[in-house]
Motif scaffolding. Structure first.
Motif, short mmCIF file in Angstrom:
data_model
loop_
_atom_site.label_atom_id
_atom_site.label_comp_id
_atom_site.label_asym_id
_atom_site.label_seq_id
_atom_site.Cartn_x
_atom_site.Cartn_y
_atom_site.Cartn_z
N ARG A 56 3.52 12.09 13.40
CA ARG A 56 4.41 12.37 12.27
C ARG A 56 4.80 11.12 11.48
NH1 ARG A 56 5.18 17.14 11.35
NH2 ARG A 56 7.15 16.96 10.26
N ARG A 57 4.47 9.95 12.00
CA ARG A 57 4.76 8.72 11.26
C ARG A 57 3.64 8.36 10.28
NH1 ARG A 57 6.45 4.18 15.35
NH2 ARG A 57 4.21 4.36 15.61
N GLN A 58 2.48 8.93 10.46
CA GLN A 58 1.34 8.63 9.57
C GLN A 58 1.15 9.74 8.55
OE1 GLN A 58 -2.04 7.88 12.16
NE2 GLN A 58 -1.97 5.75 11.51
N ARG A 59 0.57 9.35 7.44
CA ARG A 59 0.30 10.31 6.38
C ARG A 59 -1.19 10.29 6.05
NH1 ARG A 59 5.08 12.05 5.21
NH2 ARG A 59 6.88 10.69 5.06
N ALA A 60 -1.77 11.48 5.96
CA ALA A 60 -3.17 11.61 5.52
C ALA A 60 -3.14 11.71 4.00
CB ALA A 60 -3.80 12.84 6.14
N LEU A 61 -4.04 11.00 3.37
CA LEU A 61 -4.07 10.95 1.90
C LEU A 61 -5.30 11.65 1.37
CD1 LEU A 61 -3.20 7.17 1.57
CD2 LEU A 61 -1.62 9.08 1.55
N SER A 62 -5.13 12.25 0.22
CA SER A 62 -6.28 12.82 -0.48
C SER A 62 -6.05 12.65 -1.98
CB SER A 62 -6.50 14.28 -0.11
OG SER A 62 -5.35 15.04 -0.42
N ILE A 63 -7.14 12.49 -2.68
CA ILE A 63 -7.07 12.35 -4.13
C ILE A 63 -6.93 13.75 -4.73
CG2 ILE A 63 -9.57 12.37 -4.46
CD1 ILE A 63 -9.10 10.13 -6.58
N THR A 64 -6.12 13.88 -5.75
CA THR A 64 -5.96 15.17 -6.43
C THR A 64 -7.07 15.34 -7.46
OG1 THR A 64 -4.57 14.26 -8.19
CG2 THR A 64 -3.43 15.04 -6.18
N PRO A 65 -7.25 16.55 -7.97
CA PRO A 65 -8.22 16.73 -9.06
C PRO A 65 -7.90 15.83 -10.27
CG PRO A 65 -7.67 18.85 -8.11
CD PRO A 65 -6.74 17.83 -7.48
N ALA A 66 -6.61 15.64 -10.56
CA ALA A 66 -6.23 14.77 -11.68
C ALA A 66 -6.63 13.32 -11.38
CB ALA A 66 -4.73 14.86 -11.95
N GLY A 67 -6.47 12.89 -10.13
CA GLY A 67 -6.86 11.53 -9.74
C GLY A 67 -8.35 11.33 -9.84
N GLY A 109 0.82 -1.22 0.00
CA GLY A 109 0.00 0.00 0.00
C GLY A 109 0.84 1.25 0.00
N ALA A 110 1.91 1.27 0.81
CA ALA A 110 2.79 2.44 0.86
C ALA A 110 3.48 2.66 -0.48
CB ALA A 110 3.82 2.28 1.98
N ALA A 111 3.94 1.58 -1.10
CA ALA A 111 4.61 1.69 -2.40
C ALA A 111 3.64 2.17 -3.48
CB ALA A 111 5.23 0.35 -2.80
N VAL A 112 2.41 1.66 -3.45
CA VAL A 112 1.40 2.06 -4.42
C VAL A 112 1.06 3.54 -4.22
CG1 VAL A 112 -1.00 1.73 -5.15
CG2 VAL A 112 0.48 -0.24 -4.77
N CYS A 113 0.91 3.97 -2.98
CA CYS A 113 0.60 5.38 -2.71
C CYS A 113 1.74 6.28 -3.18
CB CYS A 113 0.33 5.60 -1.22
SG CYS A 113 -1.26 4.93 -0.69
N ALA A 114 2.98 5.85 -2.98
CA ALA A 114 4.12 6.64 -3.45
C ALA A 114 4.08 6.78 -4.96
CB ALA A 114 5.43 6.00 -2.99
N ARG A 115 3.76 5.70 -5.65
CA ARG A 115 3.69 5.73 -7.12
C ARG A 115 2.54 6.63 -7.59
NH1 ARG A 115 5.45 6.53 -11.59
NH2 ARG A 115 4.92 5.16 -13.32
N LEU A 116 1.40 6.54 -6.92
CA LEU A 116 0.26 7.40 -7.29
C LEU A 116 0.57 8.87 -7.01
CD1 LEU A 116 -2.67 5.15 -6.05
CD2 LEU A 116 -2.07 5.66 -8.43
N GLU A 117 1.35 9.11 -5.97
CA GLU A 117 1.77 10.48 -5.68
C GLU A 117 2.70 10.99 -6.78
OE1 GLU A 117 3.19 12.96 -1.78
OE2 GLU A 117 4.26 11.08 -2.18
N GLU A 118 3.63 10.15 -7.22
CA GLU A 118 4.53 10.51 -8.32
C GLU A 118 3.75 10.85 -9.59
OE1 GLU A 118 7.20 7.25 -8.98
OE2 GLU A 118 8.11 7.43 -6.99
N LYS A 119 2.66 10.16 -9.81
CA LYS A 119 1.82 10.40 -10.99
C LYS A 119 0.92 11.62 -10.81
CE LYS A 119 1.33 5.65 -12.69
NZ LYS A 119 0.34 4.73 -13.24
N GLY A 120 0.93 12.22 -9.62
CA GLY A 120 0.09 13.38 -9.35
C GLY A 120 -1.37 13.05 -9.12
N LEU A 121 -1.65 11.81 -8.71
CA LEU A 121 -3.03 11.37 -8.53
C LEU A 121 -3.49 11.39 -7.07
CD1 LEU A 121 -2.92 8.42 -11.09
CD2 LEU A 121 -3.74 10.76 -11.46
N LEU A 122 -2.54 11.43 -6.15
CA LEU A 122 -2.88 11.59 -4.73
C LEU A 122 -1.82 12.43 -4.05
CD1 LEU A 122 -1.06 9.78 -2.58
CD2 LEU A 122 -2.51 7.95 -3.35
#
Length: 166
Positions: A98-109, A76-89
């Motif tokens: 500080r060890r946790q990250r809140a996620l949100s979908i971007t307009p492009a996602g 899941g962490a690796a997939v989220c990193a890849r989606l972040e690289e693509k500008g989708l989240l």
């Protein structure tokens, strides 16, 4: 000397196509092939699962999102990193942890997910096409039951508590 019934049972157990696990693996292969036919190659099936769950749960943390998609946390962490690289989240460090990250979908996602809806429907239609409407409903009911009842046997069980709140 084995009876005829015992011999038939042994032969059936040697036939891969009598094993539910083998048939499920083959069904998964077919499903993934149809996924790329209908959805293109912008996302993998796992990326699509993560992004679609995130769209329904903005602000969720990575661990909870992985549980909703029934994916192990490291994947899941690796997939989220890849989606972040693509500008989708987007991932933002939570101020209180500080060890946790809140996620949100971007307009492009969100736009990409919207564009994939027709392909997702075609994928579902193609995958279930060999079955009658009644068989499709029965198959989905039985497949859902099989997955639910065996959830705890998975290496990455669906987070039922979070999923029920969804």
């Amino acid at each position: 000397m084995p009876t005829e019934k015992a011999h038939d049972s042994e032969a059936r157990m040697r036939d891969l196509y009598q094993h539910p696990g083998h048939l499920l693996r083959r069904a998964q292969q077919i499903s993934v092939s149809l996924f790329y036919d209908e959805m293109g190659d912008e996302l993998t099936p796992v990326q699509y699962a993560i992004l679609s769950r995130l769209a329904e749960h903005p602000g969720i943390d990575q661990v909870s999102l992985a549980g909703l998609a029934a994916i192990d946390t490291s994947t899941g962490a690796a997939v989220c990193a890849r989606l972040e690289e693509k500008g989708l989240l987007e991932r933002k460090v939570l101020p209180h942890n500080r060890r946790q990250r809140a996620l949100s979908i971007t307009p492009a996602g969100a736009r990409l997910l919207g564009e994939l809806v027709p392909g997702a429907q075609r994928l579902r239609d193609r995958l279930l096409a060999p079955l009658s409407e009644a068989e499709q409903a029965q198959f989905m009911d039985l497949l859902g039951k099989l997955v639910r009842e065996n959830n705890e046997q998975s290496r990455a069980p669906l987070a039922l508590k979070v999923a029920r709140e969804a």
